[in-house]
Design a protein around this motif. Structure first.
Motif, PDB file in Angstrom:
ATOM      1  N   GLU A  75       0.845  -1.205   0.000  1.00 41.59           N
ATOM      2  CA  GLU A  75       0.000   0.000   0.000  1.00 41.59           C
ATOM      3  C   GLU A  75       0.875   1.248   0.000  1.00 41.59           C
ATOM      4  O   GLU A  75       0.606   2.197  -0.723  1.00 41.59           O
ATOM      5  N   TYR A 105      -7.637  -2.674   2.358  1.00 43.79           N
ATOM      6  CA  TYR A 105      -6.489  -2.405   1.488  1.00 43.79           C
ATOM      7  C   TYR A 105      -6.973  -2.081   0.082  1.00 43.79           C
ATOM      8  O   TYR A 105      -7.679  -2.877  -0.535  1.00 43.79           O
ATOM      9  N   CYS A 107      -5.238  -2.082  -2.568  1.00 45.01           N
ATOM     10  CA  CYS A 107      -4.590  -2.937  -3.560  1.00 45.01           C
ATOM     11  C   CYS A 107      -5.224  -4.323  -3.668  1.00 45.01           C
ATOM     12  O   CYS A 107      -4.964  -5.045  -4.619  1.00 45.01           O
TER      13      CYS A 107
END
Length: 134
Positions: A75, A105, A107
Motif C-alpha cells: 500500500e 487495502y 490494492c
C-alpha cells in the motif's frame, strides 16, 4: 498478457498453481516465491524502469513476512510511486475477520479460498490485463 507473481510459503501450493496455469494463454509469465520481501525488493528496484507484475496472488499465513505485513508495505509502495500493483489474496482461512480486514487495502482485488480452481485463476489473469503497470 498477464505477468503474475505467487507468494506462498507452501511448495505444494506452488505446484498446484503451476498446474492451474498450465496452458493458460492469459498468463504470459508466472513467478513463484516463498518470501514476499523478495517481491517488495523487486518492486522497489524496478519502480521507474522495469516491468512490474500485473497481479500478485498472496497467501496470508507465512512465517517470515506475513501477508498482512506485505499488504501494508505494498500500500505504501503504491501510494509513493503512484503505481497500482493489484493483489488477490488466496488463503485456506475462512475467517470472516480476514475477509473484512482485506477490504481495508486498496490494492486487494479479491479474497479467494484455497484450493483455487482453473476457472478462477483464468478469470484473475483475464482481469489483470487492464492493470498493466509497464
Amino acid at each position: 498478457m498477464c505477468k503474475l507473481v505467487v507468494i506462498d510459503d507452501n511448495p505444494t501450493d506452488h505446484y498446484i498453481m503451476q498446474r492451474l496455469l498450465h496452458n493458460n494463454y492469459n498468463c504470459e509469465q508466472a513467478t513463484y516465491t516463498f518470501d514476499g520481501r523478495l517481491v517488495l525488493d523487486y518492486l522497489e528496484e524496478n519502480k521507474d524502469t522495469g516491468p512490474l507484475p500485473d497481479v500478485i496472488l498472496l497467501d496470508l499465513d507465512m512465517p517470515q513476512l506475513t501477508g498482512w505485513e506485505f499488504l501494508d508495505k505494498l500500500e505504501s509502495f503504491n501510494a509513493e510511486t503512484n503505481k497500482n500493483v493489484r493483489v488477490h489474496i488466496m488463503s485456506s482461512s475462512i475467517r470472516t475477520a480476514d475477509v473484512f480486514q482485506s477490504k481495508k487495502y486498496n490494492c486487494v482485488n479479491s479474497f479467494m479460498t484455497k484450493p483455487l480452481s482453473r476457472d478462477l485463476v483464468n478469470q484473475v489473469c483475464e482481469q489483470a490485463n487492464p492493470y498493466h503497470n509497464n
